[in-house]
Motif scaffolding. Structure first.
Motif, PDB file in Angstrom:
ATOM      1  N   TYR A 150       1.810   3.263   2.497  1.00 28.20           N
ATOM      2  CA  TYR A 150       1.324   4.555   1.933  1.00 28.20           C
ATOM      3  C   TYR A 150       2.103   6.106   2.315  1.00 28.20           C
ATOM      4  CZ  TYR A 150      -2.275   1.563   0.357  1.00 28.20           C
ATOM      5  OH  TYR A 150      -2.990   0.701  -0.394  1.00 28.20           O
ATOM      6  N   ALA A 151       2.336   5.759   3.604  1.00 27.26           N
ATOM      7  CA  ALA A 151       3.152   6.906   4.349  1.00 27.26           C
ATOM      8  C   ALA A 151       4.515   7.222   3.592  1.00 27.26           C
ATOM      9  CB  ALA A 151       3.358   6.788   5.891  1.00 27.26           C
ATOM     10  N   ILE A 203      -5.337  -2.217  -2.780  1.00 25.60           N
ATOM     11  CA  ILE A 203      -6.601  -1.664  -2.852  1.00 25.60           C
ATOM     12  C   ILE A 203      -7.528  -2.718  -3.044  1.00 25.60           C
ATOM     13  CG2 ILE A 203      -7.676  -0.094  -4.087  1.00 25.60           C
ATOM     14  CD1 ILE A 203      -4.828   1.018  -4.771  1.00 25.60           C
ATOM     15  N   MET A 238      -2.119  -1.891  -7.990  1.00 24.79           N
ATOM     16  CA  MET A 238      -1.769  -2.317  -6.473  1.00 24.79           C
ATOM     17  C   MET A 238      -2.630  -3.184  -6.203  1.00 24.79           C
ATOM     18  SD  MET A 238      -0.683   1.415  -4.671  1.00 24.79           S
ATOM     19  CE  MET A 238      -0.670   2.498  -5.591  1.00 24.79           C
ATOM     20  N   ARG A 249      -1.916   8.162  12.574  1.00 24.86           N
ATOM     21  CA  ARG A 249      -1.435   7.726  11.155  1.00 24.86           C
ATOM     22  C   ARG A 249       0.046   7.777  11.424  1.00 24.86           C
ATOM     23  NH1 ARG A 249       0.500  12.163   8.919  1.00 24.86           N
ATOM     24  NH2 ARG A 249      -0.354  14.069   9.281  1.00 24.86           N
ATOM     25  N   ASN A 300     -12.780   5.436  -0.313  1.00 25.56           N
ATOM     26  CA  ASN A 300     -12.472   5.076   0.960  1.00 25.56           C
ATOM     27  C   ASN A 300     -11.887   5.680   1.629  1.00 25.56           C
ATOM     28  OD1 ASN A 300     -14.838   2.872   0.826  1.00 25.56           O
ATOM     29  ND2 ASN A 300     -13.385   1.807  -0.515  1.00 25.56           N
ATOM     30  N   TYR A 301     -10.829   6.628   1.087  1.00 24.70           N
ATOM     31  CA  TYR A 301      -9.704   7.007   1.973  1.00 24.70           C
ATOM     32  C   TYR A 301      -9.767   8.296   2.531  1.00 24.70           C
ATOM     33  CZ  TYR A 301      -7.508   2.951  -0.440  1.00 24.70           C
ATOM     34  OH  TYR A 301      -7.324   1.938  -1.054  1.00 24.70           O
ATOM     35  N   THR A 335      -5.924   8.314   7.633  1.00 24.73           N
ATOM     36  CA  THR A 335      -5.730   7.430   6.885  1.00 24.73           C
ATOM     37  C   THR A 335      -5.210   8.057   5.497  1.00 24.73           C
ATOM     38  OG1 THR A 335      -7.754   6.447   7.442  1.00 24.73           O
ATOM     39  CG2 THR A 335      -7.060   5.660   5.424  1.00 24.73           C
ATOM     40  N   TYR A 336      -4.082   7.458   5.022  1.00 25.03           N
ATOM     41  CA  TYR A 336      -3.328   7.763   3.783  1.00 25.03           C
ATOM     42  C   TYR A 336      -4.041   7.180   2.571  1.00 25.03           C
ATOM     43  CZ  TYR A 336       0.846   9.382   6.337  1.00 25.03           C
ATOM     44  OH  TYR A 336       1.800  10.096   7.099  1.00 25.03           O
ATOM     45  N   SER A 337      -4.218   7.833   1.479  1.00 24.21           N
ATOM     46  CA  SER A 337      -4.544   7.120   0.142  1.00 24.21           C
ATOM     47  C   SER A 337      -3.439   6.163  -0.360  1.00 24.21           C
ATOM     48  CB  SER A 337      -4.900   8.240  -0.880  1.00 24.21           C
ATOM     49  OG  SER A 337      -3.837   8.668  -1.086  1.00 24.21           O
ATOM     50  N   PRO A 338      -3.674   5.629  -1.309  1.00 20.83           N
ATOM     51  CA  PRO A 338      -2.559   4.621  -1.724  1.00 20.83           C
ATOM     52  C   PRO A 338      -1.278   5.495  -2.261  1.00 20.83           C
ATOM     53  CG  PRO A 338      -4.465   3.569  -2.243  1.00 20.83           C
ATOM     54  CD  PRO A 338      -4.915   4.978  -1.649  1.00 20.83           C
ATOM     55  N   LEU A 398      -3.503  12.879   2.085  1.00 21.07           N
ATOM     56  CA  LEU A 398      -4.449  12.817   3.080  1.00 21.07           C
ATOM     57  C   LEU A 398      -5.627  13.803   2.766  1.00 21.07           C
ATOM     58  CD1 LEU A 398      -1.828  13.409   6.058  1.00 21.07           C
ATOM     59  CD2 LEU A 398      -3.372  11.417   5.764  1.00 21.07           C
ATOM     60  N   LYS A 440       5.050   6.678   0.344  1.00 22.06           N
ATOM     61  CA  LYS A 440       4.209   7.373  -0.662  1.00 22.06           C
ATOM     62  C   LYS A 440       4.735   8.807  -0.782  1.00 22.06           C
ATOM     63  CE  LYS A 440       3.313   4.178  -4.176  1.00 22.06           C
ATOM     64  NZ  LYS A 440       4.318   3.133  -3.455  1.00 22.06           N
ATOM     65  N   GLN A 475      -0.697   1.051   5.484  1.00 23.36           N
ATOM     66  CA  GLN A 475      -0.739   2.506   5.966  1.00 23.36           C
ATOM     67  C   GLN A 475       0.688   2.807   6.069  1.00 23.36           C
ATOM     68  OE1 GLN A 475      -3.053   5.410   6.276  1.00 23.36           O
ATOM     69  NE2 GLN A 475      -4.097   3.986   4.953  1.00 23.36           N
ATOM     70  N   ASP A 535      -6.220  -2.181   3.911  1.00 21.53           N
ATOM     71  CA  ASP A 535      -5.452  -0.719   3.832  1.00 21.53           C
ATOM     72  C   ASP A 535      -6.227   0.408   4.239  1.00 21.53           C
ATOM     73  OD1 ASP A 535      -7.080  -0.481   1.922  1.00 21.53           O
ATOM     74  OD2 ASP A 535      -5.505   0.318   0.407  1.00 21.53           O
ATOM     75  N   LEU A 536      -7.161   0.243   4.940  1.00 14.46           N
ATOM     76  CA  LEU A 536      -8.116   1.417   5.077  1.00 14.46           C
ATOM     77  C   LEU A 536      -7.529   1.764   6.560  1.00 14.46           C
ATOM     78  CD1 LEU A 536     -11.247   0.228   3.608  1.00 14.46           C
ATOM     79  CD2 LEU A 536      -9.798   1.783   2.951  1.00 14.46           C
TER      80      LEU A 536
END
Lengths: 299, 259
Positions: free
Chosen positions: B26-27, B4, B1, B130, A5-6, A12-15, A19, B29, B23, B9-10
């Protein structure tokens, strides 16, 4: 069916903080034919392999002149490269017009990098799908930069992008010391073509039709050698086909061919296989990571 | 997590039921795997340092600089997505120049950080953008003396005496906590910074790194942000490596004693 989905857009960042759209754009570069670049103290050489869509079609241009002191080689989506090179040409012209001096290579590269970065941080636009090698000679000397759709730019002594470019990079790494030492432009071009030759797939050879070479440096304006003009450089190579393929020929036709060459080719073949293996690893890694995400999605 | 699969989180700018913006997390991360950056606020100025991982031997040594200047008196170093870092710096330069052309005086560090904090925060508010994938450490000297700030993808912006981010931040932080910020000078801090980066690199030892250090000090650089001289950099790196060897020897001795 499971879906990542990412990876729908570049905002959108992935978990894991990746990117995916930007990473996919980097993959687009690998779909293009190879281009290599290398520098000596005074010159930069670009060499690229041109492709034609069909037998009777013309070959896609791979090296674009920006100004008298600058040019780029591309791999990936050629239309994107045209947008970027047009932008660079505008920058180069306004530098001349406003400051009465040629655009510095680092400024030029950063200007398109910042442009590319914007496309990775806002919705509605896609990242560029092209990698560029930018060669320039300015008051600080000869420079070679690699540009990526992520907006990253790095200065290299030698770089290769596009399909099977890892083989080209390996060649450049092995010969880095001689490349940096050389004062001869001819030698630099031969190294460039050797690196390009290593990226060839089976049954393809370097010919004056599919090879493009360019030089820029001290006292020499950016010059592209295409078609008949490139033959003079191809004549200087010991062979125009990939070492991996030649190994097969040796076995078949000429067993008495001197031992050394055979040994050399075998080692290169081995190196090539390991490279391919490592490439595969990378590929696995790339597909694995989203899989992780997907697995966690199930929980 | 737990984040998810919930669907919260999308997209950027969306709160989850417990009030988090995933988000932005996640950034963070993206930052946590980048090369380590540190900043030290000294008695007489600021020292910034960064560990640059060398991914290819074809890269030109000493180029591809990671520490940048926002204004004459302000420097910045960041970890994470490097193109985002350049975007951040460009914005900082714009803010500094706008301020100067308007007020005819250089921007103060806290005020610049205020403006940059707002800018970065804005990138957490809309689903059409983002968040920044960088944590930046900004240091500078103004009329009120030295300042050091660290700014995160959320827009959170705090003042620090010692700041660290990137992969080796935990190691770096615990080393930074040992320093005496009341007495340390930039000249001493340069060596300390080299040592801390060297220690933080331990976790990532399979790859070589290049060290980059800059400073701002009234005495050493007349209040300007500059890279430290080549010889001082070489000296600092040598110092860091020697200290490391000594530590290792001590450890070996300890082990021998134990056995």
């Amino acid at each position: 069916m499971f879906r990542n989905n990412y990876d729908n857009d570049s905002v959108t960042y992935s978990p894991t903080g990746r990117l995916f759209q930007v990473e996919y754009a980097l993959e687009a570069i690998k779909q293009g034919s190879a281009a290599v670049g290398l520098v000596s103290k005074s010159h930069v050489v670009l060499a690229a392999l041109k492709r034609n869509a069909e037998e009777l079609g013309s070959y896609q241009k791979k090296i674009i002149k920006i100004d008298d002191h600058m040019g780029v080689a591309l791999a990936g989506l050629a239309p994107d490269a045209r947008v970027l090179s047009n932008f660079l040409r505008k920058q180069a012209m306004s530098s001349k017009m406003i400051y009465n001096r040629p655009l510095s290579t680092s400024k030029a590269v950063l200007s398109i990098a910042d442009k590319a970065q914007e496309n990775t941080q806002s919705y509605g636009s896609r990242p560029y799908g092209v990698g560029l090698l930018i060669a320039g000679y300015d008051e600080t000397g000869a420079h070679l930069y690699e540009f990526q759709p992520s907006g990253s730019v790095l200065e290299y002594y030698g770089a290769a992008i596009g399909a099977r470019s890892q083989a080209g990079r390996t060649y450049l790494e092995r010969n880095l010391d001689t490349i940096l030492e050389t004062d001869s432009v001819e030698e630099l071009i031969v190294h460039g073509l050797n690196a390009l030759r290593d990226t060839l797939s089976q049954d393809v050879e370097l010919t004056f039709k599919n090879t493009s070479v360019s030089v820029v440096g001290k006292d020499s304006d950016f010059k592209i050698y295409d078609d008949e003009e490139v033959q003079q450089w191809l004549d200087k190579l010991d062979s125009v086909s990939n070492a991996r393929n030649r190994a097969g020929d040796d076995d078949a036709d000429d067993n008495n061919e001197n031992q050394e060459t055979t040994e050399e080719t075998t080692t290169t073949t081995e190196a090539a296989t390991t490279e391919e293996a490592s490439n595969d690893d990378n590929a696995n890694e790339a597909t694995d990571a989203p899989a992780e995400d997907r697995m966690e999605t199930d929980e | 997590m737990t984040s998810i699969g919930t669907g919260y989180d999308l997209s950027n700018s969306v709160f989850s039921p417990d009030g988090r913006n995933f988000q932005v997390e996640y950034a963070m991360k993206a930052v946590e795997n980048g090369g380590t950056s540190i900043g030290i606020k000294c008695k007489d100025g600021i020292v910034l340092a960064v560990e640059k991982i060398i991914n290819s031997k074809l890269l030109v040594p000493g180029k591809n600089k990671r520490i940048q200047t926002i204004d004459k008196h302000i420097g910045v170093v960041y970890s994470g997505l490097l193109p985002d870092g350049r975007h951040f710096v460009n914005r900082g330069r714009d803010e500094a120049q706008t301020f100067k052309s308007f007020y005819k005086t250089p921007i103060s560090v806290p005020h610049l950080m205020d403006r940059l904090g707002i800018y970065v925060q804005n990138y957490t508010c809309y689903n059409s953008v983002r968040p920044f994938g960088v944590v930046s450490i900004v240091g500078g000297i103004d009329d009120d003396g030295p300042h050091l700030y660290m700014i995160e993808p959320s827009g959170a912006c705090w003042g620090y005496t010692g700041a660290a981010t990137g992969k080796g931040r935990q190691t770096a932080k615990s080393e930074l906590e040992k320093l005496d910020y009341e007495t340390i000078t930039v000249k001493e801090a340069v060596k300390t910074a080299a040592k801390i980066i060297h220690q933080a690199h331990e976790d990532n030892k399979d790859k070589d790194y290049e060290l980059e250090i800059s400073w701002i000090s009234l005495e050493e650089t007349k209040g300007r942000h500059e890279f430290i001289p080549e010889d001082l950099l070489a000296e600092a790196r040598k110092f860091a490596e020697e200290e490391d060897e000594e530590d290792e020897e001590e450890e070996e001795d300890d082990e021998e004693m134990e056995s």
